[in-house]
Design an enzyme around this catalytic site. Structure first.
Site, PDB file in Angstrom:
ATOM      1  N   GLY A 182       0.827  -1.187   0.000  1.00  0.00           N
ATOM      2  CA  GLY A 182       0.000   0.000   0.000  1.00  0.00           C
ATOM      3  C   GLY A 182       0.873   1.253   0.000  1.00  0.00           C
ATOM      4  O   GLY A 182       2.020   1.233   0.459  1.00  0.00           O
ATOM      5  N   CYS A 183       0.323   2.346  -0.519  1.00  0.00           N
ATOM      6  CA  CYS A 183       1.128   3.563  -0.663  1.00  0.00           C
ATOM      7  C   CYS A 183       1.442   4.183   0.703  1.00  0.00           C
ATOM      8  O   CYS A 183       2.551   4.685   0.921  1.00  0.00           O
ATOM      9  CB  CYS A 183       0.433   4.553  -1.580  1.00  0.00           C
ATOM     10  SG  CYS A 183      -1.299   4.876  -1.173  1.00  0.00           S
ATOM     11  N   PHE A 184       0.505   4.153   1.631  1.00  0.00           N
ATOM     12  CA  PHE A 184       0.803   4.677   2.973  1.00  0.00           C
ATOM     13  C   PHE A 184       1.850   3.818   3.683  1.00  0.00           C
ATOM     14  O   PHE A 184       2.804   4.356   4.257  1.00  0.00           O
ATOM     15  CB  PHE A 184      -0.468   4.779   3.824  1.00  0.00           C
ATOM     16  CG  PHE A 184      -1.429   5.844   3.393  1.00  0.00           C
ATOM     17  CD1 PHE A 184      -1.042   7.172   3.350  1.00  0.00           C
ATOM     18  CD2 PHE A 184      -2.734   5.533   3.028  1.00  0.00           C
ATOM     19  CE1 PHE A 184      -1.934   8.174   2.959  1.00  0.00           C
ATOM     20  CE2 PHE A 184      -3.628   6.524   2.639  1.00  0.00           C
ATOM     21  CZ  PHE A 184      -3.229   7.844   2.605  1.00  0.00           C
ATOM     22  N   PRO A 185       1.691   2.477   3.707  1.00  0.00           N
ATOM     23  CA  PRO A 185       2.711   1.663   4.369  1.00  0.00           C
ATOM     24  C   PRO A 185       4.123   1.894   3.806  1.00  0.00           C
ATOM     25  O   PRO A 185       5.093   1.903   4.570  1.00  0.00           O
ATOM     26  CB  PRO A 185       2.220   0.231   4.113  1.00  0.00           C
ATOM     27  CG  PRO A 185       0.740   0.362   4.069  1.00  0.00           C
ATOM     28  CD  PRO A 185       0.507   1.682   3.358  1.00  0.00           C
ATOM     29  N   THR A 210       5.358   4.655   2.500  1.00  0.00           N
ATOM     30  CA  THR A 210       5.839   5.947   3.005  1.00  0.00           C
ATOM     31  C   THR A 210       6.250   5.848   4.466  1.00  0.00           C
ATOM     32  O   THR A 210       7.342   6.293   4.862  1.00  0.00           O
ATOM     33  CB  THR A 210       4.720   7.017   2.894  1.00  0.00           C
ATOM     34  OG1 THR A 210       3.991   6.842   1.690  1.00  0.00           O
ATOM     35  CG2 THR A 210       5.296   8.414   2.986  1.00  0.00           C
TER      36      THR A 210
END
Lengths: 347, 347, 347, 347
Positions: B150-153, B155
């Site tokens: 996922g993009c948040f994980p 980052t």
């Protein structure tokens, strides 16, 4: 009644917002409040019609120099000047004049905080313009001097106060406040160009280095048994108006969702401008845009043992110009909410 | 060498980003990598020229239906499908096919996490596509199945890992991640309309309710002696691409600024895509826009006793499509960085 | 082969874009093209890592002063300087150096046009950097001096040329070109602040008063039997990159849709960077963002008897830095399209 | 006096804007105007507090179904419904009810225009809600039925009318109107997602194919000796509110700048909401945001022989909801400007 109002720094964003609000103030519409001197610096001699076409009612008016002479003779003087200019002007205006300062000059009670975060001499401390802080409203009704708070401290203070004062959290706050670009004011600066802010996100003054940090602590400390600490990081986002603060703090032992909700609803039950949103509805800055409202929501993060608070306001309205007018209303004995919109300009 | 690549869900944002990157990949330019089937759902039968005019090199190509038949016969299949569609397709494609899944289906190692945050059956777990996590690169070189994170994980993991693994913080994280709107995908939704997102800020899934929370904890836990907790709140901001995460965590006893800086620089010394910025320079999403980079800065907040970490990436590139291509490079034995931009599209 | 390239004004938007493109140029990747001096003005002495974090490959490089001494000894010098600075530098660099000027100094053939729209002495005229104008490509292959066109003239010229040269319209153009804010450059200016440009639309230099007007007429006139007139109004819109021009002109007698379409497709049949979109698909700036493409669509307005042309490009790529690199390729005998993206960064 | 007002389609953008304005209307504040039924479609049964948190004064109110039964019994009914739904409701509400329709159903006088641009049966024509068109104000004072104009026609009509009626131009208009995204309404649509509109510019319905074209011609024709033609192209830009129209038309023989200026100032001398800006000051949408104003500027392009007119308004206020309230004021015999802001929300 006839109230004559001057605005120093009228062509800046704070000054412009105060004028936008005054032009629909019932006292102005009734002819009882008059807009007097409008002062500026580099723009003196130009017309409002050229400089601020969004205020067509004042289009023929001329901006005059920001001098004590031009500001004298008014009942109310709003100061929308860069930090450091208010002390001298405030001193020279008589004690009978209501002076409402939108800069930071008179916000801090503690001189050492001032020297840690600002330059120049410490000027002292005036009654602080958040009437919703218990005890403040009474002071604001009897003062001729008001320090309008910083926009971040207003958001974070009003978002956190019910939890702090009810002992629902340990007052060790992690705060990220996302903000539009108008908070930085109307001055040329490469980092604030459209091309540097649109399509872009940038933290600045991270981790408690922002000047508003001591002001937040000063607001919350009287309501907390233990020492308040705030790690505050503002983030610049691509919008003009609006602040959304996300405040995270450890839940006190045994606190649950119902207690939190009850505490917030009770704390703000009588406050027109503080709206604890229905469950599941998140604050959005567009819903408070141009209004004097703060929208607040809470969330109990049981896994992490944290309370997460979201609070949104318009930095130019409740965050500056609206707060200034609200304080004027109190100090003049007018209805506190007069002239202050509750509906936001959504979408 | 001839590598035949299919993209399922080619007209979505993840699929489009993978294609944008492949079109400048050296293997493609050398004629060794071919772009095969491009599948879609509602758009099957239409041309790329009509559906995705930003890819003029493919304008004559036709979108075909997302079926196993259309995806068979390729060496590499990228899956850019909504969550829940990858398991069945992955099962039917032979073990010799490199399948790279951009959905959440195969990210979580712990079945109970899956049931807490997702619907449907638990499909299992594939090698996880962040090569910069110690140990992962080797796994990714030998696999035929990859779960793109996922993009948040991505980052938050890359921002926090050096601090966690060096024991610089207590792993109790408060995270606010501000994100552009493309992360929500290309599907009609009133809350994601331009009129509901421009000029607006809104938190969603506050306080650890977001599905990416267990994925973050899963990534960090192996590197921490104590239990990791994450209170995570995403904020939607008015930009298309980009995530800026602000991570706050209590400093371990006696940790100072120099130690933090040294730990970060050492951790990423050999990593092309992780850029620990010079002191005083903050991550900005425009500086990583369209690139495969993560920009990271740290700040020791001594008063509050917290470490504040800022990390920025482009959610569609390093956050999805770029990570997918990076993993393809590894799994195919190509140079890991091939075809992946380091320069961001600033301004 | 070894080509040594300097960029004057490297920290501006044109300079930064040229560097972004060079860093993925095949000659650079092959080690045949080297990036030499990077000059700036107020920033001399600082590192690229601090000033331009979006170019991590160059992070250790230092910006030096913009002097002829620093620019000497290179095979190619790109000039990304404010208007009026190129003539003197161009004169002092030897005739064997390829000088590519992104300013307006050498664009106009007619001295009186210069004096009508610019200040300072007329410096003369260099080969004009739109290879897609018939006849220009050959000149650009044999020159050591190139004047990169203005971003509006490139958009409007490429949008209109097929119609003008085929006699499909009367060359009396009404043009509105909507533009992002990066075209104004990276200099402090209150009117270009984020707070003055987001959520806002503003025309400027209306009705032919913009400096790019004579350049447009100069480009089109050789292809028209009758006198060309252009009423040109640019509009500033809240985005960073991109120009969308809408050109309206009276249809010549008897011209129909099929003729228009055929003329455009034929005119650009061999041009990589000019994309006549499929019928019904409109140009969008996001589809050309960061690419060297121009997207074009035409519409016959039968009721009003007008041809309406839409053309979109990225003002920093095809509008400036991409055109500069394209001209470098031609003048050095490299493949014209080398290093120039065709895919846009959509969304 | 007691006026009971219903709003059909209250949760849409037109309905929300009408409510925002009514909540500060002096008749509402005086208790003489009451807000009655608020209807919606998919949202019936939910509270305003959940659906429209920007209207905190109405937070306890419930949205009811859009039925004639729910709308009956009010003195005023605003219709903010999709096109095609107003005719039936209008018929069933008694002739004593003031019905103000924000859709297109009753705007066109010419049935063949209707069939050329809309679907469904032609419903007829109601008095047209631009009081500033000479002759209209009188009709609007005596009607119980009002067709609120389209937002583009209002902008373009008010921008052009002084020039057309004074014979300053040949009425062959080229119009490009740049618009924010709220004009498309609050309905799910992939092309209107934030990710498809931020950082993007796109023309749509180019060259006179937009439905508002015949309405513009209908408005201008009565004031022109010769036939009016309009080549109209709208451009979607990344902002929520605001339209900026650029209108180009051939100057009549011998017309000069002074004549143009004099004609515009005279035409709007008595109009509160039409602001002919001082020379050199351009209309900006932020200056009219949330207000009921139109800002207008003209420019004589002597070289090209064209008049270039710029006109800006807020599509939701003067373009829809503000016009609706202005017409209500007239039809009820209230002060025409009551409750309508003149100051824009700039920045």
């Amino acid at each position: 009644m006839s109230i004559n109002v001057a605005v120093a720094g009228a062509t800046g964003y704070a000054g412009g917002e105060i004028l936008r609000l005054l032009l629909r103030h019932p006292a102005y519409l009734a002819g009882e409040l008059k807009i007097g001197a409008l002062t500026g610096h580099s723009n003196a001699g130009e017309s409002v019609g050229s400089l601020m076409p969004h205020l067509p009612q004042l289009r023929e008016r001329e901006i005059v120099d920001t001098t004590v002479e031009n500001l004298r003779g008014h009942d109310v003087v709003f100061l929308g000047l860069p930090h450091g200019h208010s002390a001298e002007i405030g001193r020279q205006l008589g004690p009978e004049v209501l002076v409402i300062d939108c800069a930071a000059d008179f916000r801090l009670r503690n001189e050492s905080d001032w020297h840690d975060f600002y330059n120049g001499d410490y000027a002292g401390c005036w009654p602080y313009g958040i009437p919703e802080i218990p005890g403040n409203r009474e002071l604001l009704r009897e003062t001729k001097r008001v320090a309008v708070p910083g926009c971040f401290p207003t958001t974070i203070t009003l978002g956190t106060l019910p939890a702090v004062s009810a002992g629902l959290i340990e007052p060790s706050l992690s705060v990220v406040a996302v903000t539009g670009v108008s908070g930085a004011g109307k001055k040329a600066n490469v980092k604030l160009l459209g091309a540097e802010t649109m399509g872009n996100l940038r933290a600045y003054s991270p981790g408690g280095t922002h000047r508003h940090t001591p002001e937040i602590i000063q607001n919350l400390s009287p309501f907390s048994d233990s020492e308040v600490s705030v790690s505050f990081t503002p983030v610049l986002a691509p919008l003009t108006r609006g602040i959304l603060a996300i405040i995270t703090a450890p839940l006190a032992d045994g606190v649950d969702k119902l207690q939190v909700r009850a505490a917030y609803e009770k704390f703000y039950a009588e406050e027109t401008f503080c709206n604890v949103l229905p469950e599941g509805i998140q604050p959005e800055t567009q819903n408070v845009s141009g209004s004097n409202m703060v929208h607040i929501q809470t969330h109990v993060d049981g896994r992490a043992g944290q309370l997460v608070i979201s609070a949104a306001l318009d930095n130019l309205t409740k965050g500056t110009g609206g707060a200034a007018v609200q304080c004027m209303n109190l100090a003049l004995g007018l209805e506190e909410t007069a002239g202050l919109p509750c509906a936001g300009l959504a979408p």
